[in-house]
Every structure is written in structure tokens, then in C-alpha cells.
Design an enzyme around this catalytic site. Structure first.
Site, PDB file in Angstrom:
ATOM      1  N   ASP A 190       0.753  -1.254  -0.121  1.00 43.27           N
ATOM      2  CA  ASP A 190      -0.150  -0.038  -0.047  1.00 43.27           C
ATOM      3  C   ASP A 190       0.727   1.296   0.038  1.00 43.27           C
ATOM      4  O   ASP A 190       1.583   1.599   1.101  1.00 43.27           O
ATOM      5  CB  ASP A 190      -1.141   0.102   1.183  1.00 43.27           C
ATOM      6  CG  ASP A 190      -1.985   1.264   0.976  1.00 43.27           C
ATOM      7  OD1 ASP A 190      -2.148   1.865   0.322  1.00 43.27           O
ATOM      8  OD2 ASP A 190      -2.610   1.173   2.240  1.00 43.27           O
ATOM      9  N   ASP A 238      -1.456   6.310  -6.737  1.00 49.01           N
ATOM     10  CA  ASP A 238      -1.890   5.440  -5.673  1.00 49.01           C
ATOM     11  C   ASP A 238      -1.898   4.112  -6.308  1.00 49.01           C
ATOM     12  O   ASP A 238      -3.103   4.020  -7.149  1.00 49.01           O
ATOM     13  CB  ASP A 238      -2.778   5.784  -4.721  1.00 49.01           C
ATOM     14  CG  ASP A 238      -3.397   4.806  -3.644  1.00 49.01           C
ATOM     15  OD1 ASP A 238      -2.111   3.916  -3.123  1.00 49.01           O
ATOM     16  OD2 ASP A 238      -4.165   4.498  -3.577  1.00 49.01           O
TER      17      ASP A 238
END
Length: 432
Positions: free
Chosen positions: A104, A308
Site C-alpha cells: 500500500d 496510488d
């Protein structure tokens, strides 16, 4: 040996005997990498269904994230982010216990579920048991990394409670442990890695992993703790990918041309995120007539665009998307149709759908870098429904460059130079 000489020799050797092996980029062979697997890939979902499931996750956290931005603009926010979409394997403890966790780039804490588990989700591997590891150590309240937790508590240990913008959470205590990274060809272990030992955890929809590995610029992230200044990832169209620490021979072999970079901007209000400097978008032959300020990171910390890997696709501000949609539709020789699948611009597939889709080019103009996307990176087909859709959406004040637009690109982050590169690559064919 005379006692005086022996004592002198011992004094010289003590620092070496007591020192612990350090993990650094210089200790890695080129191509030190990890395999990545999309959390939905094992279910044999189509690309369309994987995207649809990702959109559901995206919308929840985007709504919550924008609320937090509005209410916390003038305060440095704690690590409150969405979970990612790709899993990596690693091992914890002595002897090492293997597990999978989400890679992440939007968070910093490294954590996994721990015994005794008071509230835990089902995971495919055994839950980590601190009592079975000889290298486990609790973090004290005075530990430097404990002080980095904005919401830590307890007068004895270092407890934490993190919530994520998709309404997932983990609660437990900070500890130190030996972490082992790598596969059969190369393994590296490093002691005293701070991680969250989660005893109350809930991650929505996660059944293939056992925690999260944070990769942002925060002090608790794996990158910061291992002093990694350069990393890259490559996500293939089939739901797999690779993550590389340090320099990569794959970059050298991918292209002989000079690699173009664009700056990684830092938001003083949210310094851990990777912000990009998007300046405009071209659809087909038309540069979108929107103010350049539409993509700008504002002085109050609002706006801007983050990159992201954990967001399924790209989202831009609603006012820009409202301009993009009619421009895109006007240059597409397909009938616009309404769809309830969560995408805002869909077309009827032509009956001769074996032919190449006649859709306009899509170019993102970043500072110093113009990125022309392959059609498969922004159009998604559902033959069963007979539709093809633009894989982009509208968001609030924050824009996000999501993972579908990264596919089959080597995305290189150079944190020392504060730049990122996008190198077209057949990710499934990379040879490390």
C-alpha cells in the site's frame, strides 16, 4: 596472549560483535524483487469484474477521505488511508513465519494480525504468535517510532489504533521483530523492524492476506525503516506484478532512451503522500479547456493529485471530468449508453468487436513528462453486456492517478531525487 592485549582486542571487536546487520540498497543485488498478486486475481474474475469490485472500494474511501480533508486541513493528519489492491509475501520472526500482506503506497504502518486475536478476520496463513519468536520485543512508550504514532496510548507499552478511509481498522501495539524479505533466489533478513501487532482488526473484503505493508514516505513505512531511496513496481494486465527495491536491471534493459521523470511533490499538510504535478489532459486532438489550477496542490493543502497503486483507476475533480466526458464522447464513433456498473461514460460495443476500438487518445501532461496511455489502460470491455467504458471517474477536491492507468508500466520512484518515471513495459515478461 597477555591480558592487557586481550582486553584491548576485545574493546576493538565489541562494536562489531554487538552490531546488527543493516539493510540498505547497496546490499541488494540489482533486481531484488517481490511478486505481487491482485487481491481479486485468485477468484478468476474478468478484468471488468475486478475493476467493478475495485470501484466499490474506491468510492467509500474517497468520500471519507474528502470529509477528512475538509475537517483537518490545518492539522497534520494521522495515517488514515485506503488499503491497497496488491499482495506481497514476507516473513516475520525467528523462526520466520510467512504471510501475505497488502502493498500500500497510501499508508505507512506495517502490521499483521497477532495472537491472542480478540477480533480478527479470516486469513489463509497461521496468525503470527509473538510467544513463538525469539526475536520479538515490545516497543516502549519512549521508543522513537512510538512517538511517531499520533494516536498511541498506554503508560507501559505502545498501543495504537488506526482507521482507514474505507472503514477498515487495526488496533494493537507496536513491537520490533526480524523481517525477512525476498524469495528463493535471494533473501535478506533485518532485525528490529517496527510493526503493528494487531489484536483487533477488520479489513473489508480481505481474505487472501494477513495485514498491510505501508510504502509511503512516513517514518513507520517499510521504505523509511529500511532506508530504501528507490523502488519500482510493474502491474500486468492479468492481475500480477513485481515490486523492486533499489536499482533494477529491468530498467536498463527496457529502453535505451533517456528516462523522463516528473517531480514528486510533498504536501506540507500530508507529507507522506506521493503527489504529482499534473498540468493538463489531452483527449484526442483537444487539450481540455480547464484552468491549470484545477490540478494544483493549493497552499492550504487541498487539491492536487496523488499516485496510488491501491486505487483501482484514475479519478479527477468533478468540474474537470464534466468537461472531459463530452469531449471524449464526441470523438468516439460509438453510441453512448447508460450503465449501472459504476462507470460514468459507457458505449455500445460494435457488432464487429474484433476490430480495434475507435476511441480518442488520452494523454496526461505532467510537469516535464507527457504520458500517452495505451487504450487498454483506460477502456474496459464487458462482452457479456455488450459495452465498453471509460475507466475514469469523478472525485471531490483530490485527484488520484490509479492502478489501471499504471498497468504495463514500470513505475519508478526515486525518493532521493524526488521524481517518478513511467516506462512502458510488458510487466509479465520482466526478467530479473
Amino acid at each position: 596472549m597477555p591480558m592487557a592485549n586481550f582486553c584491548f582486542l576485545l574493546l576493538l571487536l565489541l562494536p562489531l560483535l554487538s552490531s546488527k546487520p543493516a539493510f540498505s540498497e547497496s546490499s541488494l543485488k540489482p533486481g531484488f524483487h517481490f511478486d505481487l498478486t491482485h487481491v481479486d486475481a485468485t477468484w478468476n474474475f474478468s478484468k471488468f469484474e475486478i475493476l467493478r469490485r475495485g470501484i466499490k472500494r474506491d468510492k467509500t474511501w474517497i468520500q471519507n477521505f474528502n470529509k477528512m480533508i475538509i475537517s483537518n486541513l490545518k492539522v497534520r493528519m494521522p495515517v488514515v488511508e485506503q488499503r491497497g489492491s496488491y499482495l506481497m509475501n514476507l516473513s516475520l520472526g525467528t523462526p520466520p513465519i510467512s504471510f501475505s500482506a497488502i502493498f500500500d503506497t497510501g499508508s505507512d504502518l506495517v502490521w499483521t494480525q497477532c495472537k491472542p486475536c480478540l477480533q480478527c478476520f479470516k486469513q489463509p496463513t497461521p496468525v503470527y504468535d509473538p510467544a513463538q519468536s525469539s526475536s520479538f520485543a515490545n516497543a516502549t512508550r519512549s521508543a522513537a517510532l512510538c512517538k511517531e504514532l499520533t494516536n498511541s496510548s498506554s503508560s507501559n507499552g505502545c498501543e495504537y489504533s488506526f482507521s482507514y478511509a474505507d472503514e477498515s481498522f487495526t488496533t494493537g501495539y507496536l513491537a520490533f521483530e526480524t523481517l525477512t524479505l525476498g524469495g528463493a533466489n535471494q533473501k535478506v533478513s533485518t532485525p528490529d523492524i517496527a510493526f503493528g501487532c494487531g489484536i483487533k482488526n477488520h479489513v473489508k473484503g480481505l481474505t487472501q492476506g494477513a495485514g498491510i505493508v505501508g510504502f509511503n514516505r512516513g517514518p513507520l513505512s517499510l521504505l523509511s525503516q529500511l532506508h530504501i531511496k528507490k523502488f519500482s513496481y510493474c502491474l500486468s494486465l492479468n492481475g500480477t506484478g513485481s515490486l523492486v527495491f533499489g536499482s533494477s536491471t529491468s530498467i536498463d534493459n527496457t529502453t535505451n532512451r533517456a528516462i523522463k521523470t516528473t517531480p514528486l511533490i510533498q504536501n506540507p499538510y500530508n507529507p507522506s503522500y506521493y503527489y504529482l504535478s499534473l498540468q493538463g489532459i489531452t483527449v484526442g486532438q483537444k487539450y481540455l479547456p480547464v484552468p491549470s489550477s484545477s490540478f494544483r496542490l493549493n497552499t492550504d493543502g487541498s487539491g492536487g493529485m496523488i499516485i496510488d497503486s491501491g486505487t483501482s483507476m484514475t479519478y479527477i475533480t468533478e468540474d474537470v471530468f464534466d468537461v472531459l466526458k463530452p469531449v471524449f464522447a464526441s470523438q468516439t464513433n460509438l453510441q453512448v449508453i447508460w450503465s449501472s456498473i459504476g462507470l460514468d461514460l459507457c458505449f455500445q460495443l460494435p457488432s464487429h468487436n474484433n476490430s480495434k476500438l475507435d476511441v480518442p487518445d488520452l494523454i496526461f501532461h505532467f510537469e516535464d513528462l507527457d504520458l500517452k496511455l495505451p487504450v487498454e489502460n483506460y477502456m474496459v470491455v464487458n462482452e457479456e453486456l455488450g459495452i465498453v467504458c471509460l475507466a475514469m471517474g469523478a472525485a471531490g477536491g483530490l485527484s488520484i492517478f490509479g492502478s489501471m492507468q499504471h498497468q504495463n508500466m514500470l513505475v519508478l520512484h526515486d525518493l532521493e531525487k524526488k521524481v517518478v518515471s513511467f516506462i512502458p513495459t510488458q510487466c509479465s515478461q520482466l526478467d530479473y
